[in-house]
Structures are given as C-alpha cells and as structure tokens.
Design a protein around this motif. Structure first.
Motif, PDB file in Angstrom:
ATOM      1  N   GLY B 130       0.807  -1.216   0.000  1.00  0.00           N
ATOM      2  CA  GLY B 130       0.000   0.000   0.000  1.00  0.00           C
ATOM      3  C   GLY B 130       0.838   1.263   0.000  1.00  0.00           C
ATOM      4  N   ASN B 131       2.080   1.155  -0.450  1.00  0.00           N
ATOM      5  CA  ASN B 131       3.001   2.292  -0.344  1.00  0.00           C
ATOM      6  C   ASN B 131       3.210   2.992  -1.678  1.00  0.00           C
ATOM      7  OD1 ASN B 131       3.477   1.393   2.353  1.00  0.00           O
ATOM      8  ND2 ASN B 131       4.883  -0.134   1.505  1.00  0.00           N
ATOM      9  N   VAL B 383       0.051   3.407  -7.430  1.00  0.00           N
ATOM     10  CA  VAL B 383       1.438   3.300  -7.913  1.00  0.00           C
ATOM     11  C   VAL B 383       2.363   3.163  -6.700  1.00  0.00           C
ATOM     12  CG1 VAL B 383       3.310   4.637  -8.975  1.00  0.00           C
ATOM     13  CG2 VAL B 383       1.061   4.526 -10.075  1.00  0.00           C
ATOM     14  N   ASN B 384       3.324   2.231  -6.786  1.00  0.00           N
ATOM     15  CA  ASN B 384       4.246   2.035  -5.676  1.00  0.00           C
ATOM     16  C   ASN B 384       5.528   2.847  -5.827  1.00  0.00           C
ATOM     17  OD1 ASN B 384       3.105  -1.225  -6.087  1.00  0.00           O
ATOM     18  ND2 ASN B 384       2.729  -0.081  -4.207  1.00  0.00           N
ATOM     19  N   PHE B 385       5.989   2.969  -7.065  1.00  0.00           N
ATOM     20  CA  PHE B 385       7.212   3.735  -7.310  1.00  0.00           C
ATOM     21  C   PHE B 385       6.917   4.682  -8.454  1.00  0.00           C
ATOM     22  CE2 PHE B 385      11.525   4.245  -9.245  1.00  0.00           C
ATOM     23  CZ  PHE B 385      12.136   4.834  -8.150  1.00  0.00           C
ATOM     24  N   CYS B 386       7.041   5.973  -8.175  1.00  0.00           N
ATOM     25  CA  CYS B 386       6.647   6.989  -9.158  1.00  0.00           C
ATOM     26  C   CYS B 386       7.845   7.821  -9.555  1.00  0.00           C
ATOM     27  CB  CYS B 386       5.544   7.880  -8.585  1.00  0.00           C
ATOM     28  SG  CYS B 386       5.122   9.241  -9.694  1.00  0.00           S
ATOM     29  N   LEU B 387       8.328   7.540 -10.746  1.00  0.00           N
ATOM     30  CA  LEU B 387       9.403   8.345 -11.326  1.00  0.00           C
ATOM     31  C   LEU B 387       8.763   9.560 -12.007  1.00  0.00           C
ATOM     32  CD1 LEU B 387      12.346   7.585 -11.231  1.00  0.00           C
ATOM     33  CD2 LEU B 387      12.097   6.476 -13.431  1.00  0.00           C
ATOM     34  N   HIS B 388       9.551  10.601 -12.233  1.00  0.00           N
ATOM     35  CA  HIS B 388       9.046  11.817 -12.883  1.00  0.00           C
ATOM     36  C   HIS B 388       7.983  12.504 -12.039  1.00  0.00           C
ATOM     37  CE1 HIS B 388      10.980   9.891 -16.274  1.00  0.00           C
ATOM     38  NE2 HIS B 388       9.994   9.066 -16.498  1.00  0.00           N
ATOM     39  N   ALA B 389       7.968  12.265 -10.727  1.00  0.00           N
ATOM     40  CA  ALA B 389       6.908  12.850  -9.906  1.00  0.00           C
ATOM     41  C   ALA B 389       7.017  14.369  -9.838  1.00  0.00           C
ATOM     42  CB  ALA B 389       6.942  12.244  -8.503  1.00  0.00           C
ATOM     43  N   ALA B 390       8.212  14.902 -10.062  1.00  0.00           N
ATOM     44  CA  ALA B 390       8.380  16.361  -9.993  1.00  0.00           C
ATOM     45  C   ALA B 390       9.466  16.814 -10.952  1.00  0.00           C
ATOM     46  CB  ALA B 390       8.737  16.788  -8.567  1.00  0.00           C
ATOM     47  N   GLY B 391       9.206  17.913 -11.655  1.00  0.00           N
ATOM     48  CA  GLY B 391      10.237  18.550 -12.467  1.00  0.00           C
ATOM     49  C   GLY B 391      10.160  18.284 -13.965  1.00  0.00           C
TER      50      GLY B 391
END
Lengths: 522, 522
Positions: B130-131, B383-391
């Motif tokens: 759930g992370n 989503v457990n791992f989110c790349l591109h979350a900022a920038g």
C-alpha cells in the motif's frame, strides 16, 4: 402583444411544434455547426468512495443528533416555522429541532433523478443516477481576461460567457449568474440574465434566487418559453439555494426555495462551507453539518410540494489560517466532496458539488493544479450537477474568459475518461499486435489507420508541437492560446434559433417588469 | 586510501554505527532542519480500479497468447537466449516464445514488496503493497528555469536538482538521471551522477543503466557507501530497464538488467509506450502488450537471480496524430495506468508508473493541468514507485526548476489526501458543532483553536491572499513564486553528513575509473 397573439403563439404550442421532429430535429442539430456538442455524461467507469460503511453510519447518526439536539434556525419566515410545526418538528422561536427520522422520512418523496428540459430537447439533461452535468461558474462580480485584466462585469460579459458556454461541447448547461452584470440595477438584472440564457443558448439554465419575486419572474419567463402546462409538468429551471451555514436558512433563500418547489422546479440545497469558519475544521465534522443542513432543506422542499425535484448540494473549501481567505485544490475539501456524494447516494437524491475551483487570481499553473484537484474528485465521486465547472478564478470573485476555455477543455477530457474501456475485438487489437510484431511500429498498421481519428482525446488548448515549432509560433503559454480561442469563438458565434414570437413575448415581459421595479433596492 | 583505512572505515561498519541509534537517530534527524521530511506514503484510502474482473482476465489471456504465438525478441544477448532455452521457452534466432504459464510461474519468486535502503536509514523506502514512493524526473538533456530559459543541462544543474529533491519533504527518493549532465563525457557522467546522489542527498537513489559496466560502477560505488555484505543482502539501488516496445529487449538494457538482478538490486521493467507508435491505439491492446513485455522482463530477472526485487513498470502516453509528438494528461494513458496497476497487483509485484507528466514547454496552466491529470491516477491507482513525480517538462526533454518546486508541492497535497479521514471524537467535532450552534462561526471556538495548525494542508507555492494583497505583492504567477522558492532553498541548502572516509573512497574510485574510461564512446 394582444391576447390572441399570446394564445396562438403560446410557448407551449410552439415548443411542441419544434419538438415534434424528434429524431429528425436531433439529426438536423447534429448536421449543423453544433454536431460536436456532447450530451451530459452517462458514467461508464466506477465511483471512488473514501468513506467506509461504518463512517457513513457514524456521520448519519451524528447528523440526526445535531438535528434533534441543536436544530436549525429558519429566520424571517413564519410560514416555514408553521410548516415545520405541522410536520411534527419542535419549534421554539426560530429554532427548529427534528425528531429522529423526520427529515429522512420527508426526503423519501424526492425523485432519485429528474430531467431538466432545455428549449432544445437535444440539450435536456438528466440530473441524478450515473450522470454528470457540467455548468459554468456562478456568481462573480468581476471578470478577467488578458485584454482587460480584472474589472467589474457587465451584461456584455454575461452574454459573452453564455455564448462561450453554449459553444463548449463539454458544458452541458448554461448555468445561472455566470457573472454579475453590475451595469444593470440589482432589482432588474435577473431579467436580463434569464433572457440572455434563453436568447444566446439553447442549453438548460438556472433561475434567480436573490428574492422571491425574482424567482417568480424566472418562472414566468420560463412559461413564455416552454408554455404553462409544460412548466407545470416538467422541471425547466434548476436553482441554487444556499444554506447560511452553520445551521441557518434565511428568509431570502427560503422565499426563493418556496417559489421554485411549489412550481415543481428543482432546488439545489447547498451548504456553503469554508471549513474553519462555517464548519468545524475536520472532514467528518463538516460532513455531519452538511448532511444535517442539506437534508433539512430538501425535506422543506418536500413540505412545499411532495415530489419537487431537489439536489443535495455541497460547496466546501477550507480557509487559510494565515490570511483567512478560502483555499482551493486542497485535500480536505476533496474528502468532503467524496464523502458528501456517498451520503447523497444513501439518501437517494442527486448530488451537486465540485467544479474548476481555484484561489489563483490569474489562469496560471496555480489555477490549473487547483482546478484539476477539484475536477478529478468531481468526476470520480459521481457528482450529478457541477456548477463552476468552467471559468472560476480568484475564489469565485472573478469569471475568467481564458479560464473558461481552459476548464471546458479539461471537462471534455474528463468526459472522455468517463467512457471507460473498449473490450471489443477492435479494442483488444490482437490483430494489430500480430501484424506489427516485435521491433516495428504501429503508425501505419491497418488497425491504427482505422482508429486514429477517434483513438485519442484531443485538447484544443494544449500545444503538443515540438519545442522549436512552439518557439517559432511565439512561445505562447496556455492562457494566451485560450485568449485567441475565445475571441475566435465569439467572432464566429451564431445564436441558436429562437421563435420570434417567444422573443417578443420575453422582451415585452421584461419591459413591463422593468417599469414596475424600482432601480434601487433596500 | 590505504588498505587499512578501507578496512577500518568500511561503509558497512560505518553504516551499522550510524544505524545503531535506531529511534535515537530518527529523533535526532527530526530535531534537525529535516524534521519536515515525510516518509513514503502508506496509503490509508481505497484504490480506484477501472478494469473489471472479466476485463483483467481477458487481458491476461491475450497477453499469454501474444507471448506464446508472437513472442519477444531478445537482441544482441546470446546468454539471455540460452537462459530462456534452458527455462523451457521456444527460441528461434532472437525470437523467444513462451509456453502458457511459464512467465507467470517464474515471477512467483519475485518479492511482493521490498525495502530499498537509503544511507540515512530514516529515508529507506518500502516499494510495494500500500506504499507510494515519489522520485523526481528522469532523463532530460535540457533544463528550464525562468532565469536561463531552456538550455543543455550541466552537472551543476544535476547537483541543484538533487539538492532540491533532497529538500522537498514529499520527494521520498533522489531518483536517477534528474537531468543529463552533458558537460561531462557520456562514458563518465554516470560516476558524477551516482556520486551527486550520495553526496548531496541521503535519500535512496538509482543506478546507471546505459551500459553493463556503468551498472557495475553503480554497484561498486554503492558498496563503498553501504559495505559489501550489506549490498549483497539488501536492495540499495533501483534501476530503470526500458523494454524496446513493441516486444523487444535490447542488449544494452539486458546487460544492465543482468548486472543488477545478479547483485540482488531492483529492476523496474518498464515498457516505454507512446500508444499509436509503440503499441496499438487502444487501451486494452496497449495493456495486453505492456503485460506481456513487463512480465517477460521480470521473469528474466528471476532467471538471473530468483528472488531479485523487480517492479512492473509502465510509461504510457499517446501520440498526437497531428504532430506525432507525445501528449500528456489525456484520458487514454490514465486508463492504461489504472489498468496496469491492477494487472501488477494480480501478478503480486510492485508497480511503477505515473508522475507529473506534461507536454508543455513551460510551467504554465497546460503543464499544471496535464501534470495533475497523471498525478491523480498515480495516487488513486496505487502506484508504488513513481518516477518523474516532480520537475518534468516538455515531454521529458527538459527538467524544470520551477516545475520541480510546483510538482513537489502537489505531491505533498496528494500525500495528505492519502491519509484519509479521522473518525475519532476530535474528528467528529460534535462538541464544536454544539458549542458554535446556528448562525455563529467556528473561527474562535475551542475545537478550531486546538486543531487549526494541522487541520488543513498548506501549499508553499499558492497565493491565497486577497486580490489587493496579491496585486500589491507584484501580481506574481505561480512560476515566479516557485523561482524565488528554489533560489532560497539552494541558498540555505546544507548537505547531509557524509563520512569523510566514504567520500574519499568514492572520489578515489571515480578518479581511477575516469582514467580508465575513454572520453568518447562508440
């Protein structure tokens, strides 16, 4: 207009003539410039619900306690107090307390969903169930656009915004006070507003609520358009009744509520909540109060006329504890929205909330993030009637021309979201995967050729060109592109057909009322 | 550094010393300037799922058909082909076809969730379940900020973005190629990138994947920080392995995959899809291909080392059929994201997707709407791992300084959303409703006083002042405010403590490798 004329060219008769075509009329509408108009959303994706079953039961029990132990004030309306007393409520002064179950029991006569007829039958909307209707911003005294900046709104702005909403395929409704035309006296401007919705759009619209006699005028004008019998038998006006939170309904709103409910017209009973000021600072506490207030308003509409269409409304924001100003696009009001939608479904009534809300003064990134942060919950919570869906700026103080264009573009995106997935053989695309195979591309394959025109939603505002192309096109931001769009739309706008007899009747009515009404009020 | 120094100040030993404090260390971290850092999201709100049970079964069956009948190419990697043959696949040339059930069976050894250790144990993240872990943008060769406009990125930009991500409470991860430092030779820049993540942040980070030997260097540097034994026993690197869609894995990516999987480090197997080009134009067809590709990549990692942590990755966009450019913030990729998350859960592996994706070249309203339109699905899909979350700007071609600040602000909003509702007596606020009663306000009541500091999420970018105050402050837009924020943050930045012995060892390693490596490649 003579009595004969009024009789032979009655709105009702004309309406039936026009509606007579049925499928033919709709085909004709589609083949005109209006074929891109979308009907209201008929949801085909799941709801998102944040409140647990136990949480909902807790909030309902707490709301019953609030109604029984604290009660709600009905101010400046002796008739309302008498009606509540007759219904079995405990009335002391203006305070009304409600025995457990009374309010929920009264709401049982309210319809689960209802149709609001538009003068163009193809634009009629069904409010409730799995449907979502988007209507533009409501209430701002100012407008903003890139040319004028921010200034007081005029009737010309009002007409422009009605026209732009008419042209936006994803705005299913013309709304109400799309801006306050402050160049017209308060006592008279409701006439011009209602007339503009009728004249410059053929989508459904809202009536005036700022005084009982203005509600009467709104119904009278609707009668000229739709005919007496049709208005008696159908909902043709939807009207925004704000509770005076916490726990108060005032005489003005009650007066308008009574007019509309007794005329069988729809009322949206909306607690207007800036949490921390008009409600407690917690989500569950705010939901409790909203449920209590909205329920009592809807029950009162049923006392006025059992079966009168009502909508459970919720406008929730929180306030900045620094500046005291309302904030938008924050998580707590989103949770209130999700929770209130669930409470409305359990009550069996349509739900109003959401919109493209923002605190930003200009159509910048703040405005867009914040608006999206309420538009997403609007779609996913299953809002049935969404006011402020496009054009809202500055916490509702300004209607934005560019913002309306940008928001409407996003609404069409959400409408596409609502369609869900295609599991057909074409949707599965196994032939395409086999045709293309490893290491090639799908650009020219038969499946892509057959589907590419409709495969992907397209924004009319976004620039998806290369950096170099965008730079050579002037390096414009989204607001600048939206500015060009609304100007082109207003240039190319063509009014929907309106029977000259109806137009004449409306103008005559307005002229008479403007003579009767004083220029200033108070 | 002598052998003795290396032994007495080994990364492992130091790490154990530092981690020894446990709760004490965490308390110390909180009492420093870093107390506002948020741990990764532990979801307390429901998931949103758009694909039906039948739909998921259909997609799974179709993916099995694709794997069995069409197969996947493993290019320029004879070892991989031999491994697949040994595992029971049908290998012809570089084409590998998979008997029904083979791939899903292999994935059973992959962990449902795993911990990626950070050099500061308080920053370690659990990927899966759930992370949700937010990491910054990955890959752009350009940067953009209001001062310089758009230009090629440098190692100085890289360091700045690592520092800003370190300071952002809602970025739980330092990411990988936050921009391409094009002022350093391709053959060597991976060393400077990995070093910058270690030196200027204490959050977990990513290794290089652009060549097998760069992956080896990344692992070697991690060993200097964490110690050999710790790296053998734990995941300390997470690494982005793109499939070459459709249906191809190439030698470069396979080389990096093998290095990391065999070292017990995590690989994110990500089909990179611009639907209409790398996949069919439909959501269900795209999901079928993504499931086939991601499953095969994850299964291959299990062939390299059973139990190696893997993540089901999905990067999905659609292309503009007008310009051919990728588009973002549109409904079809959102549906792909929701559906792929469901497929990953059924496979029992963590899921990577989403982010603050946009096609806009600048941090305007287009950028914000589009980013929000992917960030909302990111949170709600689980989503457990989110790349591109900022920038992220310009379809991933530019890393935006202001955009990173604005996105990170939105991430903290979503993190607050994820906490859900408080049903405690304080959350119910019945005392407050009773205390205030009808017609008053909650501003000064005891409940508000007790809760107002934490009641509402606060944006650091939004302006919620009155129009007049905002105007008098210069009438700034969100990007201008974000510009001032990142400048202040870089001015006030203080690097997290790094053992001088580790730093020395890293610098010595880099110096040696830079001598060994050619300046140009190819």
């Amino acid at each position: 207009m003579t009595t004969d004329e009024a009789s032979t060219s009655s709105g009702e008769a004309r309406r039936h003539r026009r509606a007579g075509g049925g499928a033919d009329a709709r085909r004709a509408a589609r083949s005109s410039g209006r074929q891109t108009q979308l009907t209201y959303i008929k949801r085909n994706i799941p709801l998102y619900e944040v409140v647990s079953e136990e949480g909902l039961a807790l909030i309902e029990a707490n709301a019953e306690r609030v109604l029984e132990e604290i009660g709600i004030d009905f101010r400046d309306d002796a008739e309302a107090l008498a009606m509540w007393k007759a219904a079995g409520a405990d009335v002391k002064g203006e305070r009304v307390r409600f025995p457990k179950g009374l309010v929920r029991g009264l709401i049982k006569t309210a319809p689960r969903e209802f149709t609001q007829a538009a003068r163009n039958p193809a634009r009629s909307v069904v409010v409730g169930g799995g449907n979502t209707v988007f209507a533009p911003v409501y209430g701002p005294p100012f407008i903003r656009n890139l040319d004028d900046g921010r200034r007081y709104a005029t009737i010309e702005d009002f007409r422009n915004l009605v026209k732009l909403a008419y042209l936006a395929p994803s705005l299913h409704h013309s709304g109400g006070t799309v801006c306050e035309p402050v160049d017209i006296p308060v006592s008279k401007r409701h006439l011009d507003m209602v007339y503009s919705h009728i004249r410059y759009s053929d989508k459904p619209f809202m009536g005036s609520v700022t005084a009982p006699e203005r509600a009467e005028d709104s119904v009278a004008m609707a009668r000229l358009v739709f005919g007496d019998q049709f208005v008696d038998d159908n909902c043709v006006l939807i009207n925004l009744i704000n509770a005076n939170s916490p726990l108060v309904f005032d005489g003005t709103m009650l007066g308008a509520l009574k007019v509309y409910a007794r005329a069988g017209q729809a009322t949206v009973i909306s607690p207007f909540i800036l949490a921390g000021a008009m409600s407690a600072v917690t989500v569950v506490g705010t939901l409790t109060q909203i449920l209590a207030e909205a329920s009592v308003g809807m029950a009162f509409a049923q006392l006025c006329r059992p079966g009168a269409p009502v909508v459970f409304g919720t406008f929730a924001s929180s306030i900045s504890m620094q500046s005291g100003a309302p904030t938008f696009g924050t998580p707590e009001p989103a949770h209130v929205l999700f929770g209130a939608a669930q409470l409305a479904r359990r009550l069996g009534v349509p739900f109003r909330s959401g919109g493209g809300l923002c605190g930003s003064k200009i159509p910048d990134a703040q405005a867009a993030y914040e608006s999206a942060n309420t538009l997403w919950p609007t779609l996913l919570a299953g809002v049935n009637f969404c006011l402020h869906a496009a054009g809202w700026l500055e916490g509702g103080l300004a209607s934005g021309y560019e913002k309306l264009i940008m928001d409407a573009d996003q609404l069409s995106m959400l409408q596409r979201m609502s369609v869900g997935l295609d599991y057909s053989a074409n949707g599965q695309a196994l032939d395409a995967i086999a045709e293309v195979g490893p290491g090639s591309h799908f650009l020219g394959c038969a499946h892509t050729q057959a589907n590419f025109e409709t495969a992907f939603w397209r924004s009319i505002v976004a620039d998806n060109n290369s950096f170099e192309q965008w730079r050579d096109d002037g390096g414009k931001d989204a607001a600048t592109r939206a500015n060009a769009i609304w100007k082109r739309q207003l240039r190319e706008y063509e009014a929907p057909e309106l029977d000259p007899g109806i137009d004449e009747a409306l103008q005559a009515f307005m002229a008479r009322r403007k003579e009767e009404l004083p220029d200033s009020v108070g």
